[in-house]
Design a protein around this motif. Structure first.
Motif, short mmCIF file in Angstrom:
data_model
loop_
_atom_site.label_atom_id
_atom_site.label_comp_id
_atom_site.label_asym_id
_atom_site.label_seq_id
_atom_site.Cartn_x
_atom_site.Cartn_y
_atom_site.Cartn_z
N UNK A 195 7.30 -7.26 -14.13
CA UNK A 195 6.76 -6.17 -13.26
C UNK A 195 5.44 -6.07 -13.66
N UNK A 196 4.16 -5.50 -12.80
CA UNK A 196 3.04 -5.48 -13.61
C UNK A 196 2.65 -4.17 -13.89
N UNK A 197 1.87 -3.79 -14.99
CA UNK A 197 1.53 -3.06 -15.62
C UNK A 197 -0.31 -2.70 -15.51
N UNK A 198 -1.00 -2.10 -14.62
CA UNK A 198 -2.38 -2.27 -15.18
C UNK A 198 -3.07 -0.70 -15.57
N UNK A 199 -4.33 -0.87 -16.07
CA UNK A 199 -4.44 -0.39 -17.02
C UNK A 199 -6.53 -0.93 -17.24
N UNK A 200 -6.49 0.02 -17.75
CA UNK A 200 -8.97 0.58 -17.65
C UNK A 200 -8.75 0.45 -18.64
N UNK A 201 -9.90 1.49 -18.96
CA UNK A 201 -10.06 1.66 -20.16
C UNK A 201 -9.92 3.33 -20.05
N UNK A 202 -10.31 4.47 -18.79
CA UNK A 202 -9.62 5.85 -19.44
C UNK A 202 -8.27 6.34 -17.70
N UNK A 203 -8.13 5.06 -16.72
CA UNK A 203 -7.38 5.39 -16.05
C UNK A 203 -7.82 5.84 -14.64
N UNK A 204 -9.24 6.01 -15.09
CA UNK A 204 -10.25 6.24 -13.74
C UNK A 204 -10.12 5.10 -12.43
N UNK A 205 -10.14 4.24 -13.05
CA UNK A 205 -11.10 2.92 -12.37
C UNK A 205 -9.35 2.41 -11.39
N UNK A 206 -7.98 2.68 -12.43
CA UNK A 206 -6.87 2.48 -11.77
C UNK A 206 -6.48 3.64 -10.35
#
Length: 174
Positions: A56-67
């Motif tokens: 499984x893949x968990x994507x993240x960015x700084x605040x959740x806005x980009x993802x």
């Protein structure tokens, strides 16, 4: 297609322990400065490269806005494998008490540098136009036009220029 689900930092830590891959979609300079231990940096522009990740893949960015904005592209990049978005991004991760690695030797992100330089030039031009000559108002006007162009096209000349500075050309840390 079904929307990509979010996962809390606590549940993400459990999933990572069970074999999920944490993918940081931020730019390399952001990842080099601060990152979640074990996260693989695959910037949003190259998210198709995530196909090499296992489980499984968990994507993240700084605040959740980009993802959140790129959720469909992230789900497509997972090619049907289970995938999630880290709810609240790295900010929520830290707020939940989870650790990050900070490399203070890395420069601040190029976009923060752009904000500092842009703000300084606008302030300087405004002060000079009020105290020396009104013609100095051309400087903040030029900066404003550049920001509008960057917003409309996605290309920022100042970011490009700043990224060529020797301090910003360091090889990002893994």
């Amino acid at each position: 297609m079904m929307p990509i689900a979010t996962i809390t930092p606590i549940d993400a830590k459990r999933a990572i322990s069970a074999g999920a891959t944490l993918v940081d979609i931020r730019d390399p300079d952001e990842h080099a400065r601060e990152r979640i231990p074990g996260a693989v940096n695959i910037p949003l522009a190259r998210v198709g490269d995530v196909s090499t990740a296992a489980g499984p893949i968990i994507f993240h960015c700084k605040s959740g806005m980009r993802t959140g904005t790129a959720a469909q592209a992230l789900a497509d990049a997972a090619h049907g494998r289970p995938c999630y978005i880290l709810e609240g991004g790295m900010d929520a991760w830290k707020k939940a008490g989870a650790a990050t690695q900070i490399d203070h030797k890395q420069p601040i992100t190029v976009m923060r540098q752009v904000q500092l330089v842009t703000g300084s030039l606008v302030l300087l031009g405004t002060v000079l136009s009020l105290t020396v000559a009104p013609a100095f108002m051309a400087l903040p006007a030029f900066i404003g036009a550049g920001l509008m162009f960057a917003g409309a096209t996605g290309w920022c000349g100042m970011a490009t220029l700043l990224s060529t500075l020797p301090r910003n050309r360091r090889a990002p840390m893994a």
